[in-house]
Design an enzyme around this catalytic site. Structure first.
Site, PDB file in Angstrom:
ATOM      1  N   ARG A  10     -34.795  -4.474 -66.810  1.00 44.53           N
ATOM      2  CA  ARG A  10     -34.674  -5.249 -68.055  1.00 44.53           C
ATOM      3  C   ARG A  10     -34.307  -6.698 -67.734  1.00 44.53           C
ATOM      4  O   ARG A  10     -34.741  -7.631 -68.416  1.00 44.53           O
ATOM      5  CB  ARG A  10     -33.648  -4.632 -69.007  1.00 44.53           C
ATOM      6  CG  ARG A  10     -32.235  -4.557 -68.452  1.00 44.53           C
ATOM      7  CD  ARG A  10     -31.237  -4.067 -69.473  1.00 44.53           C
ATOM      8  NE  ARG A  10     -29.929  -3.866 -68.889  1.00 44.53           N
ATOM      9  CZ  ARG A  10     -28.789  -4.184 -69.468  1.00 44.53           C
ATOM     10  NH1 ARG A  10     -28.786  -4.742 -70.665  1.00 44.53           N
ATOM     11  NH2 ARG A  10     -27.648  -3.940 -68.875  1.00 44.53           N
ATOM     12  N   GLU A  58     -37.288  -3.186 -86.729  1.00 41.88           N
ATOM     13  CA  GLU A  58     -38.294  -3.117 -85.665  1.00 41.88           C
ATOM     14  C   GLU A  58     -39.722  -2.973 -86.190  1.00 41.88           C
ATOM     15  O   GLU A  58     -40.653  -3.572 -85.639  1.00 41.88           O
ATOM     16  CB  GLU A  58     -37.968  -1.949 -84.726  1.00 41.88           C
ATOM     17  CG  GLU A  58     -36.676  -2.114 -83.954  1.00 41.88           C
ATOM     18  CD  GLU A  58     -35.434  -1.692 -84.720  1.00 41.88           C
ATOM     19  OE1 GLU A  58     -34.321  -1.829 -84.169  1.00 41.88           O
ATOM     20  OE2 GLU A  58     -35.581  -1.230 -85.877  1.00 41.88           O
ATOM     21  N   PHE A  83     -36.782   2.548 -80.333  1.00 41.57           N
ATOM     22  CA  PHE A  83     -37.178   1.873 -81.571  1.00 41.57           C
ATOM     23  C   PHE A  83     -38.602   1.333 -81.495  1.00 41.57           C
ATOM     24  O   PHE A  83     -39.328   1.337 -82.493  1.00 41.57           O
ATOM     25  CB  PHE A  83     -36.204   0.732 -81.873  1.00 41.57           C
ATOM     26  CG  PHE A  83     -34.765   1.158 -81.860  1.00 41.57           C
ATOM     27  CD1 PHE A  83     -34.369   2.363 -82.416  1.00 41.57           C
ATOM     28  CD2 PHE A  83     -33.795   0.359 -81.275  1.00 41.57           C
ATOM     29  CE1 PHE A  83     -33.042   2.769 -82.399  1.00 41.57           C
ATOM     30  CE2 PHE A  83     -32.460   0.758 -81.246  1.00 41.57           C
ATOM     31  CZ  PHE A  83     -32.089   1.959 -81.809  1.00 41.57           C
ATOM     32  N   HIS A 109     -34.284  -0.043 -71.994  1.00 44.23           N
ATOM     33  CA  HIS A 109     -33.331   1.057 -72.214  1.00 44.23           C
ATOM     34  C   HIS A 109     -34.033   2.395 -72.448  1.00 44.23           C
ATOM     35  O   HIS A 109     -33.711   3.141 -73.375  1.00 44.23           O
ATOM     36  CB  HIS A 109     -32.402   0.741 -73.394  1.00 44.23           C
ATOM     37  CG  HIS A 109     -31.475  -0.403 -73.125  1.00 44.23           C
ATOM     38  ND1 HIS A 109     -31.924  -1.692 -72.948  1.00 44.23           N
ATOM     39  CD2 HIS A 109     -30.120  -0.447 -73.001  1.00 44.23           C
ATOM     40  CE1 HIS A 109     -30.892  -2.489 -72.731  1.00 44.23           C
ATOM     41  NE2 HIS A 109     -29.789  -1.777 -72.743  1.00 44.23           N
ATOM     42  N   ASP A 117     -25.227   5.906 -74.049  1.00 46.26           N
ATOM     43  CA  ASP A 117     -25.748   5.772 -75.412  1.00 46.26           C
ATOM     44  C   ASP A 117     -26.179   7.117 -75.999  1.00 46.26           C
ATOM     45  O   ASP A 117     -26.335   7.245 -77.211  1.00 46.26           O
ATOM     46  CB  ASP A 117     -26.925   4.792 -75.446  1.00 46.26           C
ATOM     47  CG  ASP A 117     -26.475   3.352 -75.278  1.00 46.26           C
ATOM     48  OD1 ASP A 117     -25.258   3.117 -75.183  1.00 46.26           O
ATOM     49  OD2 ASP A 117     -27.342   2.460 -75.238  1.00 46.26           O
ATOM     50  N   ARG A 167     -32.287   0.301 -68.189  1.00 45.11           N
ATOM     51  CA  ARG A 167     -30.970  -0.312 -68.326  1.00 45.11           C
ATOM     52  C   ARG A 167     -30.246  -0.397 -66.974  1.00 45.11           C
ATOM     53  O   ARG A 167     -29.569  -1.381 -66.682  1.00 45.11           O
ATOM     54  CB  ARG A 167     -30.129   0.511 -69.302  1.00 45.11           C
ATOM     55  CG  ARG A 167     -28.697   0.018 -69.462  1.00 45.11           C
ATOM     56  CD  ARG A 167     -27.894   0.985 -70.324  1.00 45.11           C
ATOM     57  NE  ARG A 167     -26.576   0.459 -70.672  1.00 45.11           N
ATOM     58  CZ  ARG A 167     -25.688   1.112 -71.397  1.00 45.11           C
ATOM     59  NH1 ARG A 167     -25.982   2.326 -71.860  1.00 45.11           N
ATOM     60  NH2 ARG A 167     -24.519   0.571 -71.673  1.00 45.11           N
TER      61      ARG A 167
END
Length: 313
Positions: A10, A58, A83, A109, A117, A167
């Site tokens: 990322r 999104e 998303f 991610h 998460d 991530r």
């Protein structure tokens, strides 16, 4: 031994956008209130007039990206994979895929290594979802070098592209003078004669580690890095399968519909081969550190080695 350099892809995405932004004034970046996490904040700092925060909306962001693409702008729409591929699937399919617009989707991610998460954010289905969209190119780079090359290739490609980034920091494995990135072309990382390991994303380094352990057992494993899930490099997979007679796919994604599904489809139609798919096995994962989860779901080097050893027996 020297410490292996590790960088999250990322972060590679963010820095690559900055470099491209310096070269191309038609490059714009959209984000859904996650510029810090997706690392597009780097681009925002350098080119605030070409960065648009669309808020936590999104689906709307994908519509905005589609509209901007019709005016000649090249847009990277960025958010978490859950998303981008999940929440906004309809908009990606109908507003970007159907008219084959020049939009690049930067999905960060992804999958198990999102870690703490938890299951709601650990998207293990995105590659499968994006594979079903006609004309969608899917890139899943294995390290910093490949991620930066993938972003540049996506910019140069005319049409929709889904880019998958992680991530967690991962080892840099492509730091060599002869490395070349080409959409749709797999990379032979290690030659072998007894078994083919086809891997993608962070699992390429796991596959290489497993191959080293297998070599100690007298097993010669060929390792192929598939950074382009679609279009898949069928030639490199088929040629290696002909040579070794056994194929294992390794991915940080559900074994359903991702790399394993794509390879199984090709071999099933063109060269039936004994194979096994390593990945997330039809389950929601748990919350924990990236390292702990990769170990639990046997996606680290030791886990991949253990599963392949069982497969060979």
């Amino acid at each position: 031994m020297p410490e292996v350099k590790k960088i999250a892809t990322r972060a590679s995405y963010g820095s690559a956008l900055v470099e491209l932004g310096k070269e191309h004034e038609n490059l714009y970046v959209l984000d859904a209130d996650l510029a810090g996490a997706t690392q597009t904040g780097m681009f925002k700092k350098e080119f605030p007039e070409r960065h648009i925060d669309c808020g936590i909306a999104e689906a709307n962001m994908m519509g905005i990206a589609a509209g901007m693409a019709t005016t000649g702008k090249i847009v990277f729409a960025s958010t978490f994979a859950m998303f981008a591929a999940g929440r906004a699937f309809e908009q990606v399919r109908n507003s970007i895929g159907y008219p084959h617009l020049n939009v690049k989707i930067g999905a960060t991610h992804a999958s198990v290594s999102v870690g703490e998460d938890g299951a709601t954010h650990q998207c293990n289905e995105d590659l499968a979802l994006m594979r079903t969209i006609p004309g969608m190119v899917i890139l899943n780079p294995s390290d910093d070098i490949e991620a930066k090359a993938a972003v540049r290739a996506a910019y140069e490609y005319v049409g929709p592209v889904y880019l998958r980034f992680g991530r967690a920091a991962v080892p840099v494995i492509n730091d060599r003078p002869d490395y070349q990135f080409e959409i749709g072309k797999g990379v032979l990382m290690r030659e072998g004669r007894d078994l083919t390991i086809v891997a993608t994303g962070l699992c390429v380094s796991s596959a290489l580690e497993a191959a080293e352990k297998l070599a100690a057992d007298g097993v010669s494993a060929e390792v192929i890095n598939i950074h382009t899930i679609k279009p898949l490099d069928e030639e490199i997979v088929i040629n290696s399968a002909k040579k070794t007679g056994r194929v294992v796919t390794v991915e940080e994604h559900s074994i359903i519909g991702g790399l394993g599904g794509a390879v199984a489809e090709v071999l099933g139609e063109k060269l039936p081969t004994k194979m096994m798919r390593i990945g997330v096995r039809d389950t929601y994962c748990e919350s924990g550190t990236a390292a702990a989860l990769l170990e639990k779901y046997q996606l680290d080097g030791a886990g991949v080695y253990a599963q392949i050893s069982a497969f060979l027996k």
